[in-house]
Scaffold this motif. Structure first.
Motif, PDB file in Angstrom:
ATOM      1  N   UNK A 251       0.853  -1.190   0.000  1.00 14.21           N
ATOM      2  CA  UNK A 251       0.000   0.000   0.000  1.00 14.21           C
ATOM      3  C   UNK A 251       0.896   1.249   0.000  1.00 14.21           C
ATOM      4  N   UNK A 252       0.745   2.131  -0.998  1.00 18.50           N
ATOM      5  CA  UNK A 252       1.577   3.345  -1.034  1.00 18.50           C
ATOM      6  C   UNK A 252       1.480   4.175   0.234  1.00 18.50           C
ATOM      7  N   UNK A 253       0.340   4.115   0.915  1.00 22.17           N
ATOM      8  CA  UNK A 253       0.156   4.918   2.133  1.00 22.17           C
ATOM      9  C   UNK A 253       1.141   4.526   3.236  1.00 22.17           C
ATOM     10  N   UNK A 254       1.700   3.315   3.163  1.00 21.62           N
ATOM     11  CA  UNK A 254       2.650   2.862   4.185  1.00 21.62           C
ATOM     12  C   UNK A 254       3.989   3.601   4.095  1.00 21.62           C
ATOM     13  N   UNK A 255       4.204   4.343   2.982  1.00 24.34           N
ATOM     14  CA  UNK A 255       5.490   5.012   2.776  1.00 24.34           C
ATOM     15  C   UNK A 255       5.501   6.445   3.303  1.00 24.34           C
ATOM     16  N   UNK A 256       4.466   6.822   4.043  1.00 22.07           N
ATOM     17  CA  UNK A 256       4.423   8.135   4.696  1.00 22.07           C
ATOM     18  C   UNK A 256       4.589   9.296   3.711  1.00 22.07           C
TER      19      UNK A 256
END
Length: 538
Positions: A251-256
């Motif tokens: 999930x791209x959101x995990x990369x802050x």
């Protein structure tokens, strides 16, 4: 030139540096056999264990904490992500990948950096001299890739790395890296049709070769696969009591808010596989307490840093021509990706189509940095001004590839994104594959055989004719063209006798068309990508 071998204390050919001398000795191990030759396969696999005895590496490998990765596409990217993650977790890392693009030392990375020449030479001659002394007619010197794999194990053992990340060269079952008896964890990246002359004609047969790295009860991870391939992987895992898990894209959101260090939508799947491999490695080696992996909806800070700072040459790489006038360097930009299978060609085309729209020529130096996500399309448009861009394809592939599968995928995917090539340029290989190092660049031969490149050109021209009514944007930029340098010039393509001649043609076009930016997609072969990098980087 005298063919004198190096080694410690042996005479040296006066015209060679110590490094060139080692590369000459390494070149002697490159066989003239085709990759499909049966002697590359299992009938000699047992020799590898003899070589390990000769080099006293058996115990060292058994003590190594290894991550082993096979697959058709994404092996190098997955290994690169995994190395970067564990290095950012504070571990001393060793990474073995292939092929190299510019220098053989790229294949051996210690703590993220290619091995220095001094260490390379010391370990190279240590292995080479012992094998030269102990091999004979019944067990001859190992061929090129097997020697490199043995050298990697020697380097990582001597350097006492905490983790060795080993990328399979070809297949899995009979690959030189598969002397590993008990890795910590195994990974299988996306499978597709590649090296069918060796690995089999069906996805099931190919999957069977890749699953050859599975070891009894050692956990393994893979990505979603075609049904035929997944059935074989599951069957092989079941036979060996391997707990096999399938990961989904990260999930791209995990990369802050940051972006992956390697560009392309497909990299979220490779990144997810790397996260699974590293998490399992940490658990099985007793280091889980060093990171915060308990919360499933977040990634540890070290993982995020590793994923967003990873870098890999020749995969979705953007390089302005550094040999053109400085104030014009962004007028000729190379978009390099070593795609060479139908599936990876589609991924490459998608990346290129998006990259040329997002690329900010005034921020080139910062393009690969983790904070590149801050570049906005609005900023890009401001810098581009009214200047037009035109897309050129620079292509070559090995004769074992099928251009009727590769080129249509490339053209259609680009067209689906509104991207059309003004001209396709086809060039022969620069590298000669029986040499390593500076001598691997072949002299320009006016009598070079261009029959394969002419075949590629015919495929391209036929595709253009079939799609003629659909392609309108391709005529939007008119170029002043001088095709005297080409061996064969057609309406939509040209064949050049060498890569340097094609690059000269591109640089001349830049000078003669000063209102146009040239965006050149280089693909079809990692060898071609490496050759371009050698010639356009200072």
């Amino acid at each position: 030139m005298a063919e004198q071998e190096g080694g410690n204390g042996s005479p040296k050919a006066s015209s060679l540096t110590p490094y060139e001398e080692a590369l000459d000795a390494l070149s002697s191990l490159i066989t003239r056999r085709t990759r499909a030759d049966s002697s590359n396969m299992g009938d000699q696999f047992s020799h590898l264990f003899e070589y390990l005895k000769m080099l006293d590496l058996e115990e060292a490998i058994s003590n190594m904490k290894i991550i082993h990765v096979a697959g058709t596409k994404g092996k190098g990217s997955t290994c690169t992500f995994a190395e970067s993650i564990l290095r950012n977790c504070g571990f001393r890392t060793g990474l073995f990948t292939s092929p190299h693009l510019i220098d053989i030392r790229e294949r051996f990375r210690l703590d993220g950096m290619e091995i220095c020449k001094e260490k390379f030479l010391a370990y190279f001659w240590w292995c080479y001299d012992r094998l030269k002394e102990k091999t004979d007619d019944s067990i001859p010197m190992p061929p090129y890739f097997r020697f490199l794999a043995l050298l990697a194990f020697k380097i990582f053992a001597a350097e006492q790395v905490d983790v060795a990340i080993m990328e399979v060269g070809l297949g899995g079952k009979y690959d030189a890296t598969n002397v590993v008896r008990e890795p910590v964890v195994c990974g299988i990246t996306s499978l597709g049709y590649d090296h069918m002359e060796i690995l089999g004609n069906t996805l099931g047969e190919i999957a069977g070769e890749k699953a050859g790295i599975f070891k009894d009860q050692i956990p393994a991870f893979t990505v979603p696969q075609p049904d035929e391939a997944m059935r074989v992987l599951e069957e092989k895992a079941s036979q060996l009591n391997v707990p096999l898990q399938v990961v989904t894209p990260l999930e791209p959101s995990l990369l802050n808010g940051l972006r992956l260090g390697l560009e392309g939508e497909h990299q979220y799947l490779n990144a997810s596989l790397a996260v699974a491999l590293c998490s399992t490695w940490l658990k099985r080696t007793g280091h889980l307490g060093d990171t915060n992996l308990e919360q499933s909806n977040t990634l540890p800070e070290q993982f995020v840093k590793g994923l967003t700072s990873a870098s890999l040459q020749g995969r979705a790489q953007i390089v302005p021509d550094q040999l053109i006038n400085n104030d014009r360097s962004n007028d000729l930009v190379f978009f390099l990706d070593g795609a060479h299978s139908p599936e990876s060609m589609e991924v490459c085309a998608r990346w290129f189509s998006l990259a040329i729209k997002e690329y900010n020529p005034d921020q080139t130096l910062f393009n690969r940095q983790p904070d590149s996500s801050k570049f906005s399309l609005e900023v890009v448009k401001m810098h581009h001004g009214d200047r037009k861009s035109t897309q050129i394809l620079l292509f070559n592939c090995l004769t074992v590839r099928d251009p009727d599968l590769l080129l249509p995928r490339l053209m259609k995917t680009c067209a689906d994104h509104g991207v059309y090539f003004k001209k396709a340029l086809f060039v022969p290989s620069v590298s000669v594959y029986n040499k390593v190092g500076s001598q691997a660049m072949a002299p320009i031969d006016s009598n070079v055989d261009l029959s394969w490149q002419l075949t590629l050109q015919r495929v391209w021209e036929n595709l253009m004719q079939v799609n003629k009514g659909k392609i309108t944007d391709v005529a939007s930029v008119e170029l002043k063209e001088d095709m005297e340098m080409s061996a064969s010039n057609c309406e939509h393509s040209a064949v050049f006798p060498s890569l340097p001649v094609a690059l000269k043609w591109l640089r001349d076009r830049v000078q003669q068309n000063q209102s146009v930016r040239f965006q050149v997609l280089v693909t079809g072969s990692l060898h071609l990508v490496g050759d371009v990098l050698k010639l356009v980087k200072k």
